[in-house]
Scaffold this motif. Structure first.
Motif, PDB file in Angstrom:
ATOM      1  N   SER B 111       0.975  -1.430   0.027  1.00 23.93           N
ATOM      2  CA  SER B 111      -0.219   0.097   0.020  1.00 23.93           C
ATOM      3  C   SER B 111       0.790   1.328  -0.278  1.00 23.93           C
ATOM      4  O   SER B 111       1.634   1.422   0.186  1.00 23.93           O
ATOM      5  N   GLY B 112       0.413   1.841  -0.919  1.00 21.32           N
ATOM      6  CA  GLY B 112       1.010   3.418  -0.950  1.00 21.32           C
ATOM      7  C   GLY B 112       0.395   4.896  -1.180  1.00 21.32           C
ATOM      8  O   GLY B 112      -1.008   4.766  -1.280  1.00 21.32           O
ATOM      9  N   SER B 113       0.812   6.069  -1.121  1.00 25.52           N
ATOM     10  CA  SER B 113       0.354   6.880  -1.711  1.00 25.52           C
ATOM     11  C   SER B 113       0.066   7.674  -3.016  1.00 25.52           C
ATOM     12  O   SER B 113       0.678   6.875  -3.722  1.00 25.52           O
ATOM     13  N   LEU B 114      -1.284   7.274  -3.443  1.00 26.29           N
ATOM     14  CA  LEU B 114      -1.334   7.439  -4.992  1.00 26.29           C
ATOM     15  C   LEU B 114      -0.429   8.831  -5.482  1.00 26.29           C
ATOM     16  O   LEU B 114       0.650   9.868  -4.867  1.00 26.29           O
ATOM     17  N   GLN B 115       0.497   8.697  -6.368  1.00 27.10           N
ATOM     18  CA  GLN B 115       1.284   9.489  -7.516  1.00 27.10           C
ATOM     19  C   GLN B 115       0.432  10.898  -8.142  1.00 27.10           C
ATOM     20  O   GLN B 115      -0.870  10.002  -8.621  1.00 27.10           O
ATOM     21  N   LYS B 116       1.028  11.373  -8.754  1.00 28.27           N
ATOM     22  CA  LYS B 116       0.809  12.338 -10.244  1.00 28.27           C
ATOM     23  C   LYS B 116      -0.131  11.670 -10.907  1.00 28.27           C
ATOM     24  O   LYS B 116      -0.919  11.652 -11.798  1.00 28.27           O
ATOM     25  N   THR B 117       0.985  10.708 -11.446  1.00 28.85           N
ATOM     26  CA  THR B 117       0.849   9.540 -12.954  1.00 28.85           C
ATOM     27  C   THR B 117      -0.747   8.776 -12.682  1.00 28.85           C
ATOM     28  O   THR B 117      -1.262   8.329 -13.223  1.00 28.85           O
ATOM     29  N   ASP B 118      -1.227   8.776 -11.199  1.00 30.23           N
ATOM     30  CA  ASP B 118      -2.080   7.493 -10.738  1.00 30.23           C
ATOM     31  C   ASP B 118      -3.670   8.197 -11.420  1.00 30.23           C
ATOM     32  O   ASP B 118      -4.587   7.727 -11.093  1.00 30.23           O
ATOM     33  N   LEU B 119      -3.576   9.305 -11.661  1.00 31.67           N
ATOM     34  CA  LEU B 119      -5.136  10.600 -11.544  1.00 31.67           C
ATOM     35  C   LEU B 119      -5.574  11.156 -12.386  1.00 31.67           C
ATOM     36  O   LEU B 119      -7.269  11.335 -12.421  1.00 31.67           O
ATOM     37  N   ALA B 120      -5.663  10.769 -14.235  1.00 36.30           N
ATOM     38  CA  ALA B 120      -5.443  10.952 -14.587  1.00 36.30           C
ATOM     39  C   ALA B 120      -7.161  10.434 -15.252  1.00 36.30           C
ATOM     40  O   ALA B 120      -7.630   9.613 -15.495  1.00 36.30           O
ATOM     41  N   ILE B 121      -8.252  10.889 -14.525  1.00 34.82           N
ATOM     42  CA  ILE B 121      -9.738  10.942 -15.602  1.00 34.82           C
ATOM     43  C   ILE B 121     -10.793  11.834 -16.266  1.00 34.82           C
ATOM     44  O   ILE B 121     -10.400  13.251 -15.226  1.00 34.82           O
ATOM     45  N   ASP B 122     -10.915  11.673 -16.688  1.00 36.84           N
ATOM     46  CA  ASP B 122     -11.357  13.082 -16.989  1.00 36.84           C
ATOM     47  C   ASP B 122     -12.389  13.701 -17.132  1.00 36.84           C
ATOM     48  O   ASP B 122     -14.131  13.146 -17.799  1.00 36.84           O
ATOM     49  N   GLU B 123     -13.588  13.849 -15.510  1.00 35.01           N
ATOM     50  CA  GLU B 123     -14.410  14.114 -15.632  1.00 35.01           C
ATOM     51  C   GLU B 123     -14.719  14.415 -14.245  1.00 35.01           C
ATOM     52  O   GLU B 123     -14.183  14.793 -13.794  1.00 35.01           O
TER      53      GLU B 123
END
Lengths: 250, 424
Positions: B111-123
């Motif tokens: 487990s870890g924290s979300l990184q910038k690259t994990d975040l792209a959802i266009d909504e």
């Protein structure tokens, strides 16, 4: 046991039963025969209490009670069983669950305790053996994916579990191969008793080779136009329904 | 209908006020994107039947209230954990509760924290979620992961007198040939209004297998929008079950992208919607390659004055030959004031495909009712039996079989409430 007098019934605007009179005593087996559309199934449905049919005249007494006053479930608990021509598939309702609920509804009506789980299973297995039904049918959805013959055996299983005073079997022989027909007939014959009456609604004489009726009635245009013993069925088979109709009109 | 005004400046300020961490830049970008588009409205085709006015109001008010989140409803937490056995990870009011989250420390889970690259959802709602995200969780599940019970994600929100909103986000990745059973539960309590905005991402690598059960049983004065984006690689298989029993307004978006050959996505759902509730399920399956299978069946039981929406879309992209896509949606309407908007959609751009869809809306089967009554069962009992049978089909085919008994009990409890409501 069942006393039908001048019964008239319709569905929507269509008159189907037009003054039907029939008296059935305990211990008797009656066969109701007739061409398609003569009102055979309507008679079965009206006695069972189907609400699509409107009774417009006449009376039906069952064990001295006014049957037409009772809801379908009350009629069943009083001891009437309708074996459906087209048993309904009910996915998600376990066959054993339905059997047990039906048995218990009747027992409650009679002031008895609910059936013991072990007793229930024993009884169900016994009746299924008689009908040559695989016990695994207990755990399937009610009639779900059953073949025509399996559905009819399942109807007879329900009847055998409920031990009704009056059983009305609507076209129970239709769509059965000879083995299924024999199994079903075995189930019905096992239930024959001096305390019980059976009405067989059928189009063909074939069933009556296996379940011998005491009386045969011919229904036409919503009325019984001829009654007799089992020889009437054989005569019908030979001469066709047109013969009785002509005889009745003459 | 005009939407309530949403103060974008207050949102930008709230984002600026969040502690600085590795997500700060992403939050600000997301906030700007959200401000540019705003909340979806009923003029958007995908939101035609779901009016977010109440959600906008709650969002607005919760930005203005500077109060600290309420203390967690410990009873509800314990009760939920007792009912469903799992290695739990608890996300309370949007924050991972370390002391209640043994699930982050079991063998085979990183487990870890979300990184910038994990975040792209266009909504837009995903942008809003990211803009206000306090704690993003990332779970990587390895092939050696083989616990005795499912991994559980418990989203619990508690409010007292102050209106609040929660934004939670979890990304789960199953590595090659990993096999995971996951339970996702949503519960909430408290008198004030609450809005939960959940965004989840589930990636199945080649050959991964996942059973995933989602249960939403939030307080009936609380609303939620929840998105689950799934990507399926070659030979992977997802069996997803979704249960909506509570909540005031609930909107689920389940998007599945089939990116590898021979992947299977099977998802079933049940919604029981009573007076004053609104449940909207939007599903979308992109068949990008074939052969692959997607099967879905959602069922709904609606009573009182309520509304449900089911929109199931399957898109078979060019070249996705050998696609087998089926969609079914069946609804039982127990009252005249209940409304269902059901819409299956198929877009087919490939040649060799097998697609089928069907929806039904209706009352209980009169033939079955008479059949049961003719066996001595009273009319009310016959209705109860048939309604339960209708719902049981989904319960019995849902993933995580050891949860069936509990699920069946929850469904029974909801249906009993409906029975009682109908008798009065």
């Amino acid at each position: 046991m069942l006393d039908i007098k001048d019964l008239q019934a319709r569905i929507g605007e269509t008159e189907i039963l037009r003054g039907l009179t029939l008296n059935v005593k305990a211990g008797e087996v009656h066969a109701i025969m007739g061409p398609n559309g003569s009102g055979k199934s309507t008679l079965a449905q009206v006695v069972a209490g189907h609400e699509d049919y409107e009774v417009t005249g006449g009376s039906v007494q069952f064990k001295g009670k006014d049957l037409l006053e009772l809801a379908p479930e009350e009629r069943a608990r009083e001891g009437i069983f309708l074996g459906f021509q087209y048993p309904v598939e009910i996915p998600g309702v376990n066959n054993a669950y339905l059997l047990k609920a039906a048995v218990n509804a009747k027992r409650q009506h009679q002031g008895l305790d609910e059936i013991d789980a072990f007793e229930f299973l024993k009884l169900a297995r016994e009746k299924m053996a008689l009908l040559e039904m695989d016990p695994k049918f207990l755990n399937r959805g009610v009639n779900e994916g059953f073949s025509g013959g399996e559905k009819k055996r399942n109807e007879i299983l329900q009847m055998a579990m409920l031990e009704p005073d009056l059983a009305i079997l609507d076209e129970t022989d239709s769509g059965l191969d000879i083995d299924a027909l024999k199994a079903v007939a075995n189930g019905v014959n096992a239930l024959r008793s001096p305390d019980r009456a059976i009405i067989l609604v059928t189009h063909y004489q074939r069933l009556l080779d296996y379940i011998e009726p005491d009386f045969v009635h011919v229904l036409s245009a919503g009325r019984i136009i001829r009654s007799g013993d089992k020889s009437l069925a054989l005569e019908l088979e030979k001469k066709g329904y047109e013969w009785v109709r002509e005889a009745a009109n003459a | 209908m005009s939407e309530p005004a949403f103060n974008h400046e207050a949102l930008l300020q709230a984002v600026r006020d969040l502690p600085v961490d590795s997500l700060t830049a992403s939050r600000r970008d997301a906030a700007n994107l959200f401000v540019a588009r705003g909340f979806p409205t009923v003029r958007d085709e995908d939101w035609k039947y779901t009016d977010l006015s109440n959600v906008i109001e709650i969002s607005q008010q919760s930005l203005q209230v500077a109060s600290a989140p309420a203390a967690i409803d410990e009873d509800l937490l314990r009760q939920t954990q007792a009912n469903l056995d799992a290695h739990w990870i608890v996300i309370a009011n949007g924050k991972v509760l370390e002391q209640h989250s043994p699930g982050t420390n079991i063998p085979g889970v990183q487990s870890g924290s979300l990184q910038k690259t994990d975040l792209a959802i266009d909504e837009p709602l995903a942008d809003l979620n990211l803009a206000l995200l306090r704690d993003g969780l990332k779970l990587d599940i390895c092939a050696e992961f083989a616990p005795d019970k499912p991994l559980g994600l418990l989203f619990i929100d508690t409010v007292e007198n102050a209106v609040a909103s929660t934004h939670a986000r979890v990304n789960i990745s199953l590595e090659r040939n990993a096999n995971a059973r996951i339970v996702e539960a949503h519960v909430s309590s408290g008198p004030a209004q609450h809005y939960s905005n959940c965004v989840l991402h589930l990636d199945l690598a080649e050959g991964a297998v996942c059973e995933y059960l989602r249960l939403q049983d939030r307080a009936t004065n609380h609303s939620q929008t929840a998105r689950l984006n799934v990507s399926l690689k070659r030979d992977s298989s997802l069996h997803h079950g979704s249960f909506d029993l509570g909540g005031r307004l609930t909107r689920n978006d389940l998007n599945v992208a089939i990116q590898g050959r021979n992947a299977t996505a099977r998802f079933n759902g049940l919604y029981i919607v009573a007076d004053g509730q609104h449940v909207d399920n939007h599903t979308k399956v992109d068949h990008l390659v074939g052969p692959a299978i997607s099967q879905q069946e959602y069922r709904g039981v609606l009573s009182g004055h309520c509304r449900a929406v089911w929109n199931g879309k399957a898109i078979v992209h060019k070249g996705a030959d050998g696609t087998d896509a089926t969609q079914a949606n069946h609804n039982l309407l127990l009252s005249d004031a209940a409304e269902i908007d059901a819409k299956p959609e198929l877009e087919i751009d490939a040649d060799d495909v097998k697609c089928a869809h069907g929806t039904t809306v209706g009352q209980l089967d009169e033939r079955a009712l008479f059949y049961l009554r003719a066996r001595g069962i009273s009319k009310p009992d016959a209705k109860r039996i048939l309604t339960r049978a209708f719902a049981a089909t989904i319960v019995n085919t849902s993933p995580i079989s050891e949860a069936h008994e509990f699920l069946g009990g929850q469904v029974e409890e909801r249906l009993r409430t409906i029975d009682d409501g109908r008798q009065s």
